[in-house]
Design a protein around this motif. Structure first.
Motif, mmCIF file in Angstrom:
data_model
loop_
_atom_site.group_PDB
_atom_site.id
_atom_site.type_symbol
_atom_site.label_atom_id
_atom_site.label_comp_id
_atom_site.label_asym_id
_atom_site.label_seq_id
_atom_site.Cartn_x
_atom_site.Cartn_y
_atom_site.Cartn_z
ATOM 1 N N ALA A 226 25.465 10.348 -47.093
ATOM 2 C CA ALA A 226 25.967 11.121 -45.958
ATOM 3 C C ALA A 226 26.952 10.301 -45.129
ATOM 4 O O ALA A 226 27.988 10.813 -44.687
ATOM 5 N N PHE A 227 26.649 9.032 -44.927
ATOM 6 C CA PHE A 227 27.549 8.154 -44.172
ATOM 7 C C PHE A 227 28.888 8.017 -44.909
ATOM 8 O O PHE A 227 29.959 8.119 -44.305
ATOM 9 N N GLY A 228 28.819 7.807 -46.219
ATOM 10 C CA GLY A 228 30.044 7.687 -47.009
ATOM 11 C C GLY A 228 30.868 8.958 -46.981
ATOM 12 O O GLY A 228 32.103 8.913 -46.953
ATOM 13 N N ALA A 229 30.205 10.111 -46.988
ATOM 14 C CA ALA A 229 30.924 11.382 -46.911
ATOM 15 C C ALA A 229 31.675 11.497 -45.592
ATOM 16 O O ALA A 229 32.830 11.933 -45.555
ATOM 17 N N GLY A 230 31.036 11.089 -44.506
ATOM 18 C CA GLY A 230 31.702 11.132 -43.204
ATOM 19 C C GLY A 230 32.904 10.211 -43.135
ATOM 20 O O GLY A 230 33.950 10.564 -42.580
ATOM 21 N N VAL A 231 32.768 9.028 -43.723
ATOM 22 C CA VAL A 231 33.881 8.072 -43.758
ATOM 23 C C VAL A 231 35.074 8.670 -44.502
ATOM 24 O O VAL A 231 36.223 8.605 -44.035
ATOM 25 N N LEU A 232 34.813 9.265 -45.658
ATOM 26 C CA LEU A 232 35.905 9.850 -46.450
ATOM 27 C C LEU A 232 36.539 11.041 -45.750
ATOM 28 O O LEU A 232 37.763 11.199 -45.757
ATOM 29 N N LEU A 233 35.730 11.885 -45.137
ATOM 30 C CA LEU A 233 36.272 13.054 -44.444
ATOM 31 C C LEU A 233 37.238 12.629 -43.337
ATOM 32 O O LEU A 233 38.304 13.232 -43.164
#
Length: 253
Positions: A40-47
């Motif tokens: 979830a953290f990685g998804a936020g970073v990419l977004l």
């Protein structure tokens, strides 16, 4: 150091995070909630990186139409490729494998699924790496925010997918062979992003950047967020927003 070499090295740095995640995911039994939280953290970073570094840059270079059409085209291309691979066993390639109804199939269960998983990993990784090379075209310096975002997001991708590969009965040689090949492909993609795209006009460069952004957006929505939601659904919003803000802060530092 030439900019072509820089592009390759930065692509390799970002791609190496997949091997790091794979080493942890294959060698250590990480609790599902930890995997989901990191995903979830990685998804936020990419977004955040896609929004401000890629789509925003495409808009600044060429205006709304190329940015919007390129982003939509990237999402369509990714979705089409993902649907084709899903029918061949790669639907749950980022799943950690702890839920049987959403686990990667073994080769015995679905022949050819190993190759589909490898192609799926390539589909996920190429757009991210290509934009690293493209970012060098803007003033001769790589976008460290983009590199950091790809690196941070690649760790949970490699971790979760490798755990799922292990659960499906795939051996160490296959797992690290796949991620080693993707790390090498990341290097090549970054170089091609710089050398090939660099010969085009600013409008075309903006459109290519937007295409990559659309593919990454679709990948996050289709593979990363669903995996995160499986085990951290009560906190996924907070964790994803935290990743988004970390990337946002880096882009404005």
């Amino acid at each position: 150091m030439t900019e072509v070499v820089q592009a390759g090295l930065w692509g390799l740095v970002a791609g190496s995070a997949l091997l790091l995640g794979a080493a942890v995911g294959f060698g250590v039994r990480v609790p599902p909630k930890v995997i989901a939280t990191v995903m979830a953290f990685g998804a936020g970073v990419l977004l955040s990186a896609v929004s401000f570094e890629l789509v925003g840059e495409a808009y600044d270079q060429a205006g709304l139409a190329p940015a919007a059409l390129g982003t939509l085209a990237g999402a369509v291309l990714y979705t089409g490729g993902n649907l084709w691979l899903a029918r061949r066993g790669a639907r749950h390639r980022k799943r950690s494998g702890h839920r049987r109804d959403r686990a990667q199939p073994s080769e015995a269960q679905q022949g050819g699924s190993g190759a589909a998983l490898a192609l799926g990993a390539l589909l996920d990784g190429v757009p991210e790496s290509a934009v690293i090379g493209v970012s060098l075209l803007d003033g001769g310096a790589v976008s460290l925010v983009t590199v950091a975002a790809v690196f941070i997001s690649n760790v949970p991708e490699g971790l979760s997918s490798s755990a799922g590969m292990r659960a499906a009965g795939r051996g160490k040689g296959y797992v690290f062979g796949v991620w080693g090949a993707i790390a090498a492909a990341s290097t090549v993609s970054a170089v091609l992003g710089y050398t090939v795209v660099g010969g085009f006009s600013p409008a075309v460069i903006a459109a290519v950047t937007a295409v990559a952004a659309g593919a990454i957006f679709a990948m996050v929505a289709d593979t990363m967020i669903p995996e995160a939601f499986e085990d951290a659904h009560l906190a996924i919003g907070l964790v994803t927003v935290s990743g988004f803000l970390v990337s946002f802060a880096l882009s404005h530092a």
